[in-house]
Design a protein around this motif. Structure first.
Motif, PDB file in Angstrom:
ATOM      1  N   PRO A  83       4.967  65.433  -5.735  1.00 20.05           N
ATOM      2  CA  PRO A  83       4.689  65.604  -7.443  1.00 20.05           C
ATOM      3  C   PRO A  83       5.603  64.460  -8.057  1.00 20.05           C
ATOM      4  O   PRO A  83       6.478  64.047  -7.534  1.00 20.05           O
ATOM      5  CB  PRO A  83       5.530  67.176  -7.489  1.00 20.05           C
ATOM      6  CG  PRO A  83       6.393  67.140  -6.066  1.00 20.05           C
ATOM      7  CD  PRO A  83       5.679  66.416  -5.007  1.00 20.05           C
ATOM      8  N   ALA A  84       5.408  64.754  -9.407  1.00 22.00           N
ATOM      9  CA  ALA A  84       5.973  63.418 -10.152  1.00 22.00           C
ATOM     10  C   ALA A  84       6.579  64.209 -11.406  1.00 22.00           C
ATOM     11  O   ALA A  84       6.139  65.333 -11.695  1.00 22.00           O
ATOM     12  CB  ALA A  84       4.833  62.490 -10.451  1.00 22.00           C
TER      13      ALA A  84
ATOM     14  N   HIS B  12      14.556  66.791  -3.789  1.00 21.24           N
ATOM     15  CA  HIS B  12      13.594  66.900  -4.778  1.00 21.24           C
ATOM     16  C   HIS B  12      14.482  67.796  -6.124  1.00 21.24           C
ATOM     17  O   HIS B  12      14.975  68.918  -5.808  1.00 21.24           O
ATOM     18  CB  HIS B  12      12.264  67.458  -4.770  1.00 21.24           C
ATOM     19  CG  HIS B  12      11.445  66.707  -3.872  1.00 21.24           C
ATOM     20  ND1 HIS B  12       9.866  67.167  -3.751  1.00 21.24           N
ATOM     21  CD2 HIS B  12      11.717  65.707  -2.947  1.00 21.24           C
ATOM     22  CE1 HIS B  12       9.429  66.298  -3.021  1.00 21.24           C
ATOM     23  NE2 HIS B  12      10.357  65.501  -2.436  1.00 21.24           N
TER      24      HIS B  12
ATOM     25  N   SER C 227       7.522  67.510 -14.005  1.00 21.73           N
ATOM     26  CA  SER C 227       7.584  68.880 -13.497  1.00 21.73           C
ATOM     27  C   SER C 227       8.580  68.709 -12.243  1.00 21.73           C
ATOM     28  O   SER C 227       9.449  69.662 -11.631  1.00 21.73           O
ATOM     29  CB  SER C 227       6.443  69.459 -12.818  1.00 21.73           C
ATOM     30  OG  SER C 227       5.838  68.372 -12.101  1.00 21.73           O
ATOM     31  N   ALA C 228       8.687  67.532 -11.622  1.00 16.54           N
ATOM     32  CA  ALA C 228       9.319  67.298 -10.493  1.00 16.54           C
ATOM     33  C   ALA C 228       9.974  65.802 -10.265  1.00 16.54           C
ATOM     34  O   ALA C 228       9.331  65.004 -10.950  1.00 16.54           O
ATOM     35  CB  ALA C 228       8.671  67.798  -9.129  1.00 16.54           C
TER      36      ALA C 228
ATOM     37  N   MET D   4      12.880  70.279  -9.148  1.00 11.89           N
ATOM     38  CA  MET D   4      11.517  70.547  -8.970  1.00 11.89           C
ATOM     39  C   MET D   4      11.665  71.852  -9.961  1.00 11.89           C
ATOM     40  O   MET D   4      12.500  72.543  -9.965  1.00 11.89           O
ATOM     41  CB  MET D   4      11.157  70.860  -7.459  1.00 11.89           C
ATOM     42  CG  MET D   4      12.036  71.875  -6.850  1.00 11.89           C
ATOM     43  SD  MET D   4      12.009  71.689  -4.983  1.00 11.89           S
ATOM     44  CE  MET D   4      10.312  72.477  -4.919  1.00 11.89           C
ATOM     45  N   ARG D   5      10.331  72.180 -10.189  1.00  8.62           N
ATOM     46  CA  ARG D   5      10.092  73.556 -10.912  1.00  8.62           C
ATOM     47  C   ARG D   5      10.726  73.550 -12.456  1.00  8.62           C
ATOM     48  O   ARG D   5      11.448  74.549 -12.650  1.00  8.62           O
ATOM     49  CB  ARG D   5       9.971  74.649 -10.010  1.00  8.62           C
ATOM     50  CG  ARG D   5       9.120  74.691  -9.042  1.00  8.62           C
ATOM     51  CD  ARG D   5       9.391  76.279  -8.204  1.00  8.62           C
ATOM     52  NE  ARG D   5       8.481  76.136  -7.188  1.00  8.62           N
ATOM     53  CZ  ARG D   5       8.769  75.916  -6.021  1.00  8.62           C
ATOM     54  NH1 ARG D   5      10.159  75.330  -5.540  1.00  8.62           N
ATOM     55  NH2 ARG D   5       7.781  76.014  -4.996  1.00  8.62           N
TER      56      ARG D   5
END
Length: 232
Positions: A79-80, A101, A83-84, A103-104
């Motif tokens: 993911p990029a 990471h 968002s992450a 994330m979310r």
């Protein structure tokens, strides 16, 4: 006593806060580690350092990358931002030690999670591993302005649960049957640190990492829990 509204109903405290910044690529440098964006160019080192240890991936939805193709595919699918933010953990010489990471991320609500943690054996249970979490949380709270920093894990992942509590996260409870991954059930245990708690948690981490808390062999003189308990 809780605050009440005009109808006599209890309501939360007012929040003088207007939102956090979205995640963006960043390099975070500490004494023992550097965190930088993780990408396909890391595939060879990623496979060599992390793909050789299947036990590191038991509680990850990803499979260990055993081949160059596996590693490239896994890293290409990361993911990029916003968002992450997948990050490589490296030593001062630039050698890969692990991944982590952010994330979310929800800047409007001020929440973000740290996860997808895979540390090589060389990084586990070291000052460097603790510094990773100090660098990340300091960036989340101090630079980006988030209100809540989350840690979630499979409830059966005892090392992850111990790590969260050691680092100063508060356990909040378990979401039963929250996820299906690798063909099996996952009950997810939630932990968090809030912006109000962070200054004290950060002070404990910095005091534990300090040279005067470690002997000539690098062994701790006081545990992080002992250091934190001694804080004002």
């Amino acid at each position: 006593m809780p605050r009440t509204n005009a109808h006599g109903q209890p309501v939360g405290d007012p929040v003088g806060w207007s939102g956090a910044s979205p995640l963006a690529p960043v390099e975070l440098r500490g004494r023992f580690v550097t965190l930088r964006p993780l990408g396909v160019d890391d595939a060879d080192a990623f496979r060599a350092v992390l793909g050789a240890h299947d036990e590191l991936w038991t509680y990850s939805p990803d499979e260990p990358p055993h081949t160059p193709e596996d590693a490239r595919a896994l890293l290409a699918a990361l993911p990029a931002p916003p968002s992450a933010l997948p990050l490589a953990v490296t030593d001062p010489a630039g050698r890969l030690l692990g991944r982590v990471h952010l994330m979310r991320a929800d800047p409007a609500m001020g929440t973000v999670e740290v996860g997808a943690i895979v540390y090589s054996p060389a990084l586990q249970r070291t000052r460097a591993a603790t510094e990773v979490q100090l660098l990340l949380a300091d960036h989340v709270f101090g630079t980006l302005g988030y209100r809540r920093y989350e840690w979630k894990c499979d409830s059966l992942n005892a090392p992850s649960r111990r790590a969260a509590l050691r680092l100063g996260f508060t356990e909040e409870g378990t979401f039963r049957q929250a996820v299906v991954y690798k063909g099996r059930n996952r009950d997810t245990t939630w932990f968090s640190v809030t912006d109000g708690e962070w200054p004290r948690v950060a002070a404990g981490l910095r005091a534990w990492l300090a040279d005067d808390n470690h002997d000539a062999g690098g062994h701790q003189r006081r545990s992080l829990a002992e250091v934190r308990a001694a804080l004002p």
